[in-house]
Design a protein around this motif. Structure first.
Motif, PDB file in Angstrom:
ATOM      1  N   SER A 260     -14.035   2.108  10.122  1.00 23.17           N
ATOM      2  CA  SER A 260     -14.491   3.275  10.666  1.00 23.17           C
ATOM      3  C   SER A 260     -13.278   4.368  11.502  1.00 23.17           C
ATOM      4  O   SER A 260     -13.894   6.040  11.141  1.00 23.17           O
ATOM      5  CB  SER A 260     -15.885   3.256  11.103  1.00 23.17           C
ATOM      6  N   ALA A 261     -13.262   4.262  11.803  1.00 20.51           N
ATOM      7  CA  ALA A 261     -11.268   4.804  12.382  1.00 20.51           C
ATOM      8  C   ALA A 261     -10.744   5.778  11.820  1.00 20.51           C
ATOM      9  O   ALA A 261     -11.119   6.773  11.508  1.00 20.51           O
ATOM     10  CB  ALA A 261     -11.630   4.044  14.118  1.00 20.51           C
ATOM     11  N   PHE A 262     -10.481   4.349  11.000  1.00 22.17           N
ATOM     12  CA  PHE A 262      -9.323   4.871  10.329  1.00 22.17           C
ATOM     13  C   PHE A 262     -10.330   6.097   8.478  1.00 22.17           C
ATOM     14  O   PHE A 262      -9.317   6.810   8.742  1.00 22.17           O
ATOM     15  CB  PHE A 262      -8.586   3.214   9.723  1.00 22.17           C
ATOM     16  N   ALA A 263     -11.077   5.071   8.277  1.00 29.14           N
ATOM     17  CA  ALA A 263     -11.884   6.279   7.515  1.00 29.14           C
ATOM     18  C   ALA A 263     -12.137   7.236   7.979  1.00 29.14           C
ATOM     19  O   ALA A 263     -12.402   8.477   7.431  1.00 29.14           O
ATOM     20  CB  ALA A 263     -13.267   5.717   7.350  1.00 29.14           C
ATOM     21  N   SER A 264     -11.949   8.071   9.167  1.00 28.42           N
ATOM     22  CA  SER A 264     -12.701   9.037   9.642  1.00 28.42           C
ATOM     23  C   SER A 264     -11.404   9.830  10.759  1.00 28.42           C
ATOM     24  O   SER A 264     -11.682  11.193  10.749  1.00 28.42           O
ATOM     25  CB  SER A 264     -13.621   8.732  11.314  1.00 28.42           C
ATOM     26  N   GLY A 265     -10.821   9.522   9.541  1.00 26.55           N
ATOM     27  CA  GLY A 265      -9.310  10.186   9.964  1.00 26.55           C
ATOM     28  C   GLY A 265      -8.249   9.251  10.993  1.00 26.55           C
ATOM     29  O   GLY A 265      -7.288   9.863  11.259  1.00 26.55           O
ATOM     30  N   THR A 266      -8.425   8.847  11.721  1.00 18.22           N
ATOM     31  CA  THR A 266      -7.482   8.041  12.610  1.00 18.22           C
ATOM     32  C   THR A 266      -6.135   7.637  12.359  1.00 18.22           C
ATOM     33  O   THR A 266      -6.579   5.880  11.078  1.00 18.22           O
ATOM     34  CB  THR A 266      -7.817   7.285  13.777  1.00 18.22           C
ATOM     35  N   GLY A 267      -5.298   7.557  12.536  1.00 20.74           N
ATOM     36  CA  GLY A 267      -4.227   6.491  11.679  1.00 20.74           C
ATOM     37  C   GLY A 267      -3.420   6.845  10.758  1.00 20.74           C
ATOM     38  O   GLY A 267      -4.218   7.600  10.084  1.00 20.74           O
ATOM     39  N   ASP A 268      -2.335   6.431  11.216  1.00 22.83           N
ATOM     40  CA  ASP A 268      -1.529   6.891   9.476  1.00 22.83           C
ATOM     41  C   ASP A 268      -1.341   4.961   8.588  1.00 22.83           C
ATOM     42  O   ASP A 268      -1.151   5.265   7.292  1.00 22.83           O
ATOM     43  CB  ASP A 268       0.637   7.406   9.844  1.00 22.83           C
ATOM     44  N   PHE A 269      -1.062   4.827   9.145  1.00 21.12           N
ATOM     45  CA  PHE A 269      -1.317   2.830   9.230  1.00 21.12           C
ATOM     46  C   PHE A 269      -2.386   2.565   9.825  1.00 21.12           C
ATOM     47  O   PHE A 269      -2.676   2.477  11.091  1.00 21.12           O
ATOM     48  CB  PHE A 269       0.256   2.233   8.941  1.00 21.12           C
ATOM     49  N   VAL A 270      -3.044   1.239   9.521  1.00 24.10           N
ATOM     50  CA  VAL A 270      -4.374   0.252   9.333  1.00 24.10           C
ATOM     51  C   VAL A 270      -3.830  -0.866   8.986  1.00 24.10           C
ATOM     52  O   VAL A 270      -3.374  -1.036   8.347  1.00 24.10           O
ATOM     53  CB  VAL A 270      -5.315   1.106   9.793  1.00 24.10           C
ATOM     54  N   GLN A 271      -3.452  -2.243   9.975  1.00 23.83           N
ATOM     55  CA  GLN A 271      -4.069  -3.649   9.915  1.00 23.83           C
ATOM     56  C   GLN A 271      -5.457  -3.794   9.723  1.00 23.83           C
ATOM     57  O   GLN A 271      -6.355  -3.591  10.350  1.00 23.83           O
ATOM     58  CB  GLN A 271      -3.523  -4.602  10.708  1.00 23.83           C
ATOM     59  N   LEU A 272      -6.273  -4.646   8.154  1.00 26.47           N
ATOM     60  CA  LEU A 272      -7.616  -4.192   7.930  1.00 26.47           C
ATOM     61  C   LEU A 272      -7.149  -5.522   7.434  1.00 26.47           C
ATOM     62  O   LEU A 272      -6.796  -6.278   6.983  1.00 26.47           O
ATOM     63  CB  LEU A 272      -7.909  -3.504   7.478  1.00 26.47           C
ATOM     64  N   PHE A 273      -8.308  -6.580   7.483  1.00 28.58           N
ATOM     65  CA  PHE A 273      -8.729  -8.016   7.132  1.00 28.58           C
ATOM     66  C   PHE A 273      -9.300  -7.332   5.943  1.00 28.58           C
ATOM     67  O   PHE A 273      -9.216  -6.161   5.719  1.00 28.58           O
ATOM     68  CB  PHE A 273      -9.764  -8.545   7.653  1.00 28.58           C
ATOM     69  N   GLU A 274      -9.560  -8.481   4.679  1.00 29.40           N
ATOM     70  CA  GLU A 274     -10.465  -8.114   3.283  1.00 29.40           C
ATOM     71  C   GLU A 274     -12.063  -8.262   3.665  1.00 29.40           C
ATOM     72  O   GLU A 274     -11.800  -9.433   5.053  1.00 29.40           O
ATOM     73  CB  GLU A 274     -10.208  -9.263   2.827  1.00 29.40           C
ATOM     74  N   PRO A 275     -12.481  -7.909   3.148  1.00 30.36           N
ATOM     75  CA  PRO A 275     -13.063  -7.079   2.089  1.00 30.36           C
ATOM     76  C   PRO A 275     -12.095  -6.025   2.452  1.00 30.36           C
ATOM     77  O   PRO A 275     -12.222  -5.075   1.943  1.00 30.36           O
ATOM     78  CB  PRO A 275     -13.991  -7.348   1.259  1.00 30.36           C
ATOM     79  N   GLN A 276     -12.091  -5.290   3.861  1.00 27.69           N
ATOM     80  CA  GLN A 276     -12.398  -3.922   3.693  1.00 27.69           C
ATOM     81  C   GLN A 276     -10.941  -3.286   3.893  1.00 27.69           C
ATOM     82  O   GLN A 276     -10.678  -2.047   2.939  1.00 27.69           O
ATOM     83  CB  GLN A 276     -12.301  -3.856   4.904  1.00 27.69           C
ATOM     84  N   ALA A 277      -9.862  -4.129   3.074  1.00 24.78           N
ATOM     85  CA  ALA A 277      -8.459  -3.332   2.771  1.00 24.78           C
ATOM     86  C   ALA A 277      -8.543  -3.162   1.253  1.00 24.78           C
ATOM     87  O   ALA A 277      -7.994  -1.767   1.372  1.00 24.78           O
ATOM     88  CB  ALA A 277      -7.552  -4.323   2.772  1.00 24.78           C
ATOM     89  N   THR A 278      -9.595  -4.237   0.333  1.00 20.53           N
ATOM     90  CA  THR A 278     -10.072  -3.634  -0.976  1.00 20.53           C
ATOM     91  C   THR A 278     -10.578  -2.917  -1.354  1.00 20.53           C
ATOM     92  O   THR A 278     -10.626  -1.824  -1.916  1.00 20.53           O
ATOM     93  CB  THR A 278     -10.337  -5.109  -1.527  1.00 20.53           C
ATOM     94  N   LEU A 279     -11.415  -2.499  -0.453  1.00 20.23           N
ATOM     95  CA  LEU A 279     -12.740  -1.443  -0.793  1.00 20.23           C
ATOM     96  C   LEU A 279     -12.197  -0.166  -0.659  1.00 20.23           C
ATOM     97  O   LEU A 279     -12.231   1.158  -1.370  1.00 20.23           O
ATOM     98  CB  LEU A 279     -13.998  -2.399   0.280  1.00 20.23           C
ATOM     99  N   PHE A 280     -10.933  -0.224   0.606  1.00 19.83           N
ATOM    100  CA  PHE A 280     -11.005   1.344   1.341  1.00 19.83           C
ATOM    101  C   PHE A 280      -9.554   1.990  -0.602  1.00 19.83           C
ATOM    102  O   PHE A 280      -9.524   2.751  -0.778  1.00 19.83           O
ATOM    103  CB  PHE A 280      -9.902   0.719   2.286  1.00 19.83           C
ATOM    104  N   GLU A 281      -8.923   0.688  -0.835  1.00 19.20           N
ATOM    105  CA  GLU A 281      -8.256   0.844  -1.814  1.00 19.20           C
ATOM    106  C   GLU A 281      -9.265   1.246  -2.840  1.00 19.20           C
ATOM    107  O   GLU A 281      -8.667   2.313  -3.816  1.00 19.20           O
ATOM    108  CB  GLU A 281      -7.296  -0.097  -2.460  1.00 19.20           C
ATOM    109  N   ASN A 282     -10.156   0.427  -3.375  1.00 17.57           N
ATOM    110  CA  ASN A 282     -11.077   0.866  -5.059  1.00 17.57           C
ATOM    111  C   ASN A 282     -11.205   2.207  -4.182  1.00 17.57           C
ATOM    112  O   ASN A 282     -11.977   3.200  -5.711  1.00 17.57           O
ATOM    113  CB  ASN A 282     -12.310   0.321  -4.698  1.00 17.57           C
ATOM    114  N   GLU A 283     -11.536   2.748  -2.937  1.00 23.31           N
ATOM    115  CA  GLU A 283     -12.474   4.366  -2.671  1.00 23.31           C
ATOM    116  C   GLU A 283     -11.101   5.300  -2.546  1.00 23.31           C
ATOM    117  O   GLU A 283     -12.119   6.422  -2.229  1.00 23.31           O
ATOM    118  CB  GLU A 283     -12.976   3.606  -1.499  1.00 23.31           C
TER     119      GLU A 283
END
Length: 332
Positions: free
Chosen positions: A179-202
């Protein structure tokens, strides 16, 4: 629209946590093996496939599976006899051993053989080079956790000092990182699945690299039991591991959509197409172990990563905390 997507993703995460925390797949059988898993994750697909395909039943094993949410909770459950077997990172057995445990936790079967996180970029990049991270704001995992240790190890392998070459943020709770990344924090983030794929899909982020691929083989998630339980129930654990091995081979051989259909019941409110995407990504990069036998070179790599991060309390011989006889019996 972007705010709506973020809200939807966060709500989905909350629903998943509530639903899964309340789940147990035990039969209530007096001879059941009580397994505490550190989290519920598509990363553990071979286990859920072994359950859904009836492989444990074929081996005469009753399974009581609960999710204990976090390494500390999982190991407390194991060491206090609240569970017979823990599914957790192999590093936890080293931490317990270093505290002079009289009944140490012994690793007897491997489930995943690499890190399960991905590097996600906010911007879509035509090509990616690790030097892109220099000078950027990187939203990493919490200090002391295995994802953070692997993340920093990979950065160093690629010539990046994580504490000098970029703005590293590590003070956000694990559950709040997406949620921090989705809200605008960071240029890059280290994420687990399925969040990484969800973010890419969206369109919220874009997967540009795999920490699992970069870091090599690591006993990232293993089954362990106390030494006393192994001595008492070796035959039962061999049957357990045979069932697991069937699940590992089945996931490796079946079409991705078949695997997804078989395990989606373990992920309430998660779309089966998303499960298939994640299974495909993990299987393609070799994250799922295809054998339960934990190899000595992977054990050495684990301790190298821990030592580099300043988190290795002491070097422990492979033979001291890894029981190979159970996996060898199960696979022969």
């Amino acid at each position: 629209m972007k705010g709506l997507k973020q809200a939807t993703l966060l709500l989905l995460s909350l629903v998943l946590i509530i639903a899964i925390s309340a789940c147990s797949f035990g039969e209530g059988h007096k001879d059941a093996i009580r397994v505490s898993e550190v989290t519920r994750s598509i990363f553990y697909a071979p286990l859920y496939a072994a359950i859904s395909q009836g492989f444990f039943e074929e081996e005469g094993i009753y399974l009581d599976l609960t999710t204990t949410w976090g390494g500390d909770n999982t190991m407390t459950s194991l060491l206090s006899d609240g569970a017979d077997v823990a599914l957790v990172g192999a590093e936890t057995s080293i931490y317990v051993y270093a505290q002079q445990a009289t009944d140490p936790a012994i690793n007897f079967a491997q489930l995943t053989q690499s890190d399960g996180t991905f590097l996600v970029s906010r911007e879509k990049l035509a090509s990616f080079d690790w030097d892109e991270l220099k000078g950027s704001t990187f939203l990493g995992q919490r200090t002391g956790g295995m994802p953070q240790m692997v993340g920093e190890h990979v950065l160093k392998l690629n010539g990046i000092d994580p504490h000098q070459d970029l703005n590293l943020i590590q003070n956000i709770d694990f559950g709040n990182i997406p949620s921090a990344f989705a809200s605008g924090t960071g240029d890059f983030v280290q994420l687990f699945e399925p969040q990484a794929t969800l973010f890419e899909n969206e369109g919220i982020g874009h997967i540009v690299a795999s920490f699992g691929t970069e870091s090599g083989n690591v006993p990232y998630t293993v089954f362990m039991a106390k030494q006393s339980y192994i001595k008492k129930e070796q035959e039962k654990l061999e049957a357990f591991t045979r069932a697991l091995y069937k699940g590992q081979k089945w996931v490796d051989e079946q079409p991705v959509d078949v695997v997804a259909e078989a395990i989606v019941e373990f992920f309430e409110d998660t779309d089966v197409e998303l499960v298939a995407q994640v299974v495909d990504r993990y299987r393609t990069q070799g994250s799922y172990a295809t054998s339960p036998l934990l190899q000595s070179d992977a054990w050495d790599n684990l301790q190298l990563i821990m030592d580099e991060a300043g988190e290795l309390p002491q070097q422990v011989e492979y033979s001291e905390l890894v029981n190979t006889s159970i996996a060898e019996s199960a696979t022969n």
